[in-house]
Design a protein around this motif. Structure first.
Motif, PDB file in Angstrom:
ATOM      1  N   ALA A  97       8.737  55.491 -37.667  1.00  0.00           N
ATOM      2  CA  ALA A  97       9.876  54.648 -38.034  1.00  0.00           C
ATOM      3  C   ALA A  97      10.137  53.609 -36.936  1.00  0.00           C
ATOM      4  CB  ALA A  97      11.120  55.507 -38.252  1.00  0.00           C
ATOM      5  N   ASP A  98       9.987  54.018 -35.665  1.00  0.00           N
ATOM      6  CA  ASP A  98      10.202  53.068 -34.575  1.00  0.00           C
ATOM      7  C   ASP A  98       9.101  52.001 -34.528  1.00  0.00           C
ATOM      8  OD1 ASP A  98      12.560  54.186 -33.817  1.00  0.00           O
ATOM      9  OD2 ASP A  98      11.854  55.003 -31.897  1.00  0.00           O
ATOM     10  N   VAL A  99       7.886  52.416 -34.845  1.00  0.00           N
ATOM     11  CA  VAL A  99       6.782  51.443 -34.913  1.00  0.00           C
ATOM     12  C   VAL A  99       7.088  50.430 -36.015  1.00  0.00           C
ATOM     13  CG1 VAL A  99       4.324  51.181 -35.496  1.00  0.00           C
ATOM     14  CG2 VAL A  99       5.072  53.034 -33.973  1.00  0.00           C
ATOM     15  N   GLU A 100       7.635  50.920 -37.117  1.00  0.00           N
ATOM     16  CA  GLU A 100       7.967  50.022 -38.232  1.00  0.00           C
ATOM     17  C   GLU A 100       9.123  49.089 -37.866  1.00  0.00           C
ATOM     18  OE1 GLU A 100       8.323  53.079 -41.181  1.00  0.00           O
ATOM     19  OE2 GLU A 100       6.174  53.024 -41.634  1.00  0.00           O
ATOM     20  N   ARG A 101      10.088  49.603 -37.088  1.00  0.00           N
ATOM     21  CA  ARG A 101      11.190  48.727 -36.642  1.00  0.00           C
ATOM     22  C   ARG A 101      10.653  47.606 -35.766  1.00  0.00           C
ATOM     23  NH1 ARG A 101      15.541  52.312 -33.791  1.00  0.00           N
ATOM     24  NH2 ARG A 101      16.603  50.312 -33.509  1.00  0.00           N
ATOM     25  N   LEU A 102       9.728  47.960 -34.874  1.00  0.00           N
ATOM     26  CA  LEU A 102       9.135  46.922 -34.018  1.00  0.00           C
ATOM     27  C   LEU A 102       8.293  45.953 -34.850  1.00  0.00           C
ATOM     28  CD1 LEU A 102       8.454  45.640 -31.294  1.00  0.00           C
ATOM     29  CD2 LEU A 102       6.698  47.403 -30.966  1.00  0.00           C
ATOM     30  N   SER A 103       7.588  46.489 -35.847  1.00  0.00           N
ATOM     31  CA  SER A 103       6.767  45.628 -36.719  1.00  0.00           C
ATOM     32  C   SER A 103       7.592  44.528 -37.375  1.00  0.00           C
ATOM     33  CB  SER A 103       6.147  46.449 -37.851  1.00  0.00           C
ATOM     34  OG  SER A 103       5.050  47.147 -37.395  1.00  0.00           O
ATOM     35  N   VAL A 104       8.796  44.900 -37.807  1.00  0.00           N
ATOM     36  CA  VAL A 104       9.666  43.924 -38.468  1.00  0.00           C
ATOM     37  C   VAL A 104      10.015  42.796 -37.493  1.00  0.00           C
ATOM     38  CG1 VAL A 104      11.945  43.590 -39.499  1.00  0.00           C
ATOM     39  CG2 VAL A 104      10.584  45.598 -40.118  1.00  0.00           C
ATOM     40  N   LYS A 105      10.348  43.172 -36.263  1.00  0.00           N
ATOM     41  CA  LYS A 105      10.673  42.162 -35.249  1.00  0.00           C
ATOM     42  C   LYS A 105       9.455  41.264 -34.976  1.00  0.00           C
ATOM     43  CE  LYS A 105      13.801  45.270 -32.638  1.00  0.00           C
ATOM     44  NZ  LYS A 105      15.117  44.624 -32.801  1.00  0.00           N
ATOM     45  N   ASN A 113       6.452  31.713 -34.033  1.00  0.00           N
ATOM     46  CA  ASN A 113       5.539  31.184 -33.011  1.00  0.00           C
ATOM     47  C   ASN A 113       4.207  30.712 -33.579  1.00  0.00           C
ATOM     48  OD1 ASN A 113       6.844  31.567 -30.228  1.00  0.00           O
ATOM     49  ND2 ASN A 113       7.243  33.528 -31.223  1.00  0.00           N
ATOM     50  N   GLY A 114       4.126  30.635 -34.893  1.00  0.00           N
ATOM     51  CA  GLY A 114       2.899  30.140 -35.519  1.00  0.00           C
ATOM     52  C   GLY A 114       1.718  31.079 -35.348  1.00  0.00           C
ATOM     53  N   LEU A 115       1.980  32.369 -35.210  1.00  0.00           N
ATOM     54  CA  LEU A 115       0.899  33.347 -35.061  1.00  0.00           C
ATOM     55  C   LEU A 115       0.606  33.990 -36.410  1.00  0.00           C
ATOM     56  CD1 LEU A 115       2.272  35.092 -31.835  1.00  0.00           C
ATOM     57  CD2 LEU A 115       0.537  33.292 -31.969  1.00  0.00           C
ATOM     58  N   GLU A 116      -0.599  34.496 -36.536  1.00  0.00           N
ATOM     59  CA  GLU A 116      -0.998  35.138 -37.782  1.00  0.00           C
ATOM     60  C   GLU A 116      -0.149  36.385 -38.033  1.00  0.00           C
ATOM     61  OE1 GLU A 116      -4.911  37.429 -39.383  1.00  0.00           O
ATOM     62  OE2 GLU A 116      -5.181  35.992 -37.742  1.00  0.00           O
ATOM     63  N   ASP A 117       0.252  36.587 -39.261  1.00  0.00           N
ATOM     64  CA  ASP A 117       1.047  37.763 -39.642  1.00  0.00           C
ATOM     65  C   ASP A 117       0.250  39.037 -39.372  1.00  0.00           C
ATOM     66  OD1 ASP A 117       2.875  39.465 -40.774  1.00  0.00           O
ATOM     67  OD2 ASP A 117       2.339  38.998 -42.842  1.00  0.00           O
ATOM     68  N   GLY A 118       0.776  39.918 -38.546  1.00  0.00           N
ATOM     69  CA  GLY A 118       0.084  41.191 -38.268  1.00  0.00           C
ATOM     70  C   GLY A 118      -0.853  41.131 -37.077  1.00  0.00           C
ATOM     71  N   ALA A 119      -0.922  39.968 -36.412  1.00  0.00           N
ATOM     72  CA  ALA A 119      -1.893  39.810 -35.314  1.00  0.00           C
ATOM     73  C   ALA A 119      -1.556  40.674 -34.100  1.00  0.00           C
ATOM     74  CB  ALA A 119      -1.964  38.344 -34.887  1.00  0.00           C
ATOM     75  N   THR A 120      -0.279  40.944 -33.883  1.00  0.00           N
ATOM     76  CA  THR A 120       0.136  41.657 -32.672  1.00  0.00           C
ATOM     77  C   THR A 120       0.067  43.161 -32.903  1.00  0.00           C
ATOM     78  OG1 THR A 120       1.742  39.858 -32.493  1.00  0.00           O
ATOM     79  CG2 THR A 120       1.897  41.624 -30.856  1.00  0.00           C
TER      80      THR A 120
END
Ligand code: COA
Ligand code: MG
Length: 289
Positions: A97-105, A113-120
């Motif tokens: 759940a915490d990983v998902e919270r960070l994913s949303v951010k 920032n013009g980065l690819e969705d999911g790149a990080t």
């Protein structure tokens, strides 16, 4: 991802040394190694270091932000995501759940920032609180951003009130071995890599080597470092040896030659599908190290 070196984010000198090391992943730290009054300058120094040095760096660049409850993480991410790190290390993660919270951010900041969705990518530390250890099972749901999971003993000992993490022989006590084991299980459930925690006695090379060997035996595929001198030993131990690679090739070839059956006999020993899977995993690791 064999070696991951922590570098305090407020130290230009250490950042320079970290970027010059032969590490696989730099973990630029904004959390425990940075004093509260240095959090803001550390963000700026870390972001500038990533921008200036990433082109010449071989290492992947991760930033350890402050935890989700710290009140600091949004400022950490706002400054650092503009420098587009390869990943974020999330301390004190309490389950997927915490990983998902960070994913949303991250998703919002990637768009801004013009980065690819999911790149990080996200690398959570899964054992720093009791709730985090209990929530290890939730990693079975998986997340496409997960690059690995790792664990830490110090924060858990502080949370529990344990006076030490190791016994008089230097072996982790039961609670910490449990957290370590849960990390391996969480990684397997999420189908991702397990990274072993730091070895803090940075002058004790023999101790580090022994702990790396034990971790490699148990299924960890890399280890975090706190000092550049630890990187070579970690890389060495977590690189599959030529003998292990040759053995794995022989096993894969034997299965193929026999028409891919459930079980083969080689040199008077039985090998079945789990052995094949283990050999394939080792070859995959050898390819990327
Ligand atoms: N990353 C990059 N460079 C490092 C480093 C690190 N983690 N640790 C040490 N160095 C550098 C030092 O700056 C020093 O460089 P210099 O001689 O050019 O000044 C050189 O390596 C030798 O360092 P040494 O004298 O052996 O150690 P130290 O007393 O300077 O530092 C620590 C010891 C533990 C403070 C340091 O290793 C450190 O900061 N580690 C990371 C801590 C961290 O991030 N913790 C959070 C995760 S648990
Ligand atoms: Mg910590």
């Amino acid at each position: 991802m064999r070696s991951l070196l922590f570098v305090p984010g407020d130290s230009e000198r250490k950042l320079e040394k970290g970027f010059a090391s032969a590490v696989d992943v730099l973990l630029i730290d904004l959390e425990d190694s940075v004093a509260p009054q240095n959090k803001a300058p550390a963000r700026t120094i870390a972001a500038a270091a990533i921008r200036d040095r990433r082109a010449s760096a071989n290492a992947a660049i991760y930033v350890r932000v402050n935890d989700l409850a710290s009140g600091l993480i949004d400022d950490d991410l706002a400054v650092l995501m503009a420098a587009a790190p390869d990943g974020i290390m999330l301390p004190k993660a309490e389950g997927l759940a915490d990983v998902e919270r960070l994913s949303v951010k991250l998703r919002v900041l990637e768009a801004e920032n013009g980065l690819e969705d999911g790149a990080t990518r996200i690398l959570p530390i899964v054992s720093e609180t009791a709730a985090g250890v209990f929530a290890a099972a939730t990693f079975g749901r998986g997340s496409s951003r997960l690059s690995a999971v790792t664990w830490g003993a110090e924060d858990l000992s502080a949370a529990i009130g344990a006076r030490a993490t190791r016994d008089q022989n230097g072996r982790y006590t039961e609670l910490f071995r449990l957290a370590r084991s849960f990390t391996l299980l969480a990684a397997s459930a999420a189908d991702t890599a397990a990274i072993d925690t730091v070895f803090v006695d940075f002058r004790d090379t023999a101790g580090l080597r022994a702990e790396c060997a034990e971790a490699e035996r148990d299924g960890f595929t890399g280890k975090m470092a706190i000092h550049p001198d630890q990187v070579a030993v970690i890389n060495e131990v977590f690189t599959p040896s030529p003998e292990a690679v040759a053995e794995a090739h022989a096993l894969v070839d034997a299965f193929a030659a026999a028409g891919n059956p459930g079980v083969v006999g080689i040199g008077g020993k039985m090998f079945d599908r789990p052995h094949l899977r283990r050999a394939e995993r080792l070859l995959a690791r050898a390819k990327t190290s």
